[in-house]
Write a protein that holds these residues in place. Structure first.
Motif, short mmCIF file in Angstrom:
data_model
loop_
_atom_site.label_atom_id
_atom_site.label_comp_id
_atom_site.label_asym_id
_atom_site.label_seq_id
_atom_site.Cartn_x
_atom_site.Cartn_y
_atom_site.Cartn_z
N PRO A 186 0.79 -1.23 0.00
CA PRO A 186 0.00 0.00 0.00
C PRO A 186 0.83 1.28 0.00
CG PRO A 186 -0.95 -1.58 1.51
CD PRO A 186 0.37 -2.17 1.06
N LYS A 187 1.95 1.27 0.70
CA LYS A 187 2.79 2.47 0.73
C LYS A 187 3.38 2.76 -0.65
CE LYS A 187 4.07 2.37 5.61
NZ LYS A 187 5.19 2.31 6.60
N GLU B 96 0.63 4.17 -2.78
CA GLU B 96 0.42 5.57 -2.41
C GLU B 96 1.47 6.47 -3.05
OE1 GLU B 96 0.20 8.36 1.64
OE2 GLU B 96 0.33 6.18 1.80
N SER B 97 2.72 5.99 -3.07
CA SER B 97 3.79 6.76 -3.69
C SER B 97 3.55 6.95 -5.18
CB SER B 97 5.13 6.05 -3.47
OG SER B 97 6.18 6.68 -4.16
N ASP C 131 0.77 9.49 -5.66
CA ASP C 131 1.21 10.85 -5.32
C ASP C 131 1.90 11.55 -6.49
OD1 ASP C 131 0.17 10.72 -2.80
OD2 ASP C 131 2.07 10.24 -1.81
N PRO D 114 -7.39 9.46 -7.84
CA PRO D 114 -6.82 8.42 -6.98
C PRO D 114 -7.87 7.67 -6.16
CG PRO D 114 -5.50 10.41 -6.85
CD PRO D 114 -6.73 10.77 -7.62
N ASP D 115 -8.89 8.37 -5.67
CA ASP D 115 -9.91 7.72 -4.87
C ASP D 115 -10.69 6.69 -5.68
OD1 ASP D 115 -9.25 9.13 -2.57
OD2 ASP D 115 -10.61 10.78 -3.04
N LEU E 138 -8.45 3.66 -6.19
CA LEU E 138 -8.34 2.85 -4.98
C LEU E 138 -9.59 2.00 -4.77
CD1 LEU E 138 -6.64 5.41 -2.56
CD2 LEU E 138 -5.63 3.31 -3.48
#
Length: 249
Positions: free
Chosen positions: A148-149, A152-153, A156, A170-171, A174
């Protein structure tokens, strides 16, 4: 500014990428496009010719087939290529569509193998072709099983738009990744190639580590909801068989 080793390597690959993008070029043409001195570009090109990675004829430079050799060797080092070989052929025969195996590399989806069924539309897809993860079904299938990290990167940095259907929120992406994990496959509807629908399942090994994704693509007019469900079952089954095969490669 004097060249450092890192800067020199970066410049060399910038020139190679420019040559690859255009197929060929003269030193002066490359220098103009890259905004570099002609003498500098010429020196790099000559070094690349000396190493065999670039050829030259009548002062026109081309990338050489050495890159094919390097890529071919590296592709066959991937265990998943061996594990999936028969499955790709079987999926192509069963669906009649365009079938690919992709992996994730440097936050991009990269094609490793291609198989075309009897009704497949010819796409500009070849081993080594790369694309953003979020614009493809196999890319989303892999994103759904990445840390997940790291996801996220990637988000971003922004989600580039390829077609009018590309997901750039992004939402929304996801939410789709959560759905991928629930049902075991991903779909893209014209998000990278307008008019094409792609369905992909992730390939995981016995430790649940991501090894790639198997994808089937076909024209939207041919893939109604019933057909999509059938193909989803096919790619999930192929991914499962590949997972088993990985234990014996």
């Amino acid at each position: 500014m004097p060249d450092t080793p890192n800067r020199s390597v970066a410049r060399a690959f910038t020139i190679i990428d420019e040559l690859s993008e255009n197929g060929s070029g003269r030193a002066s043409e490359l220098a103009a496009r890259l905004e570099m001195p002609v003498s500098t570009v010429h020196d790099y090109l000559q070094a690349l010719v000396d190493t065999g990675y670039v050829t030259v004829e009548d002062k026109v430079y081309h990338p050489s087939t050495r890159f094919l050799e390097v890529g071919h060797r590296q592709r066959h080092r991937f265990e998943v290529v061996k594990a999936v070989r028969d499955e790709l052929a079987a999926v192509a025969e069963e669906t009649g569509e365009h079938v690919t195996l992709l992996i994730e590399e440097n936050d991009q989806a990269v094609i490793l193998a291609v198989q075309e069924g009897s009704e497949a539309i010819t796409l500009f897809a070849y081993p080594g072709a790369r694309m953003p993860l979020h614009v493809t079904a196999p890319g989303k299938a892999m994103l759904a099983h990445m840390d997940p990290k790291r996801v996220e990167s990637i988000l971003d940095r922004g989600l580039v738009e390829i077609t009018s259907e590309t997901i750039t929120d992004p939402d929304v992406l996801l939410e789709q990744l959560e759905l991928v994990r629930e049902r075991g496959y991903a779909v893209d509807e014209g998000e990278r190639i307008a008019g094409m629908v792609c369905i992909a399942a992730p390939v995981l090994d016995k430790r649940d580590e991501l090894r790639g994704a198997i994808c089937v693509c076909g024209p939207e007019s041919r893939l109604d909801e019933t057909r999509r469900a059938e193909i989803a079952d096919v790619v999930k089954r192929a991914a499962n068989v590949t997972q088993v095969n990985l234990d014996y490669v």
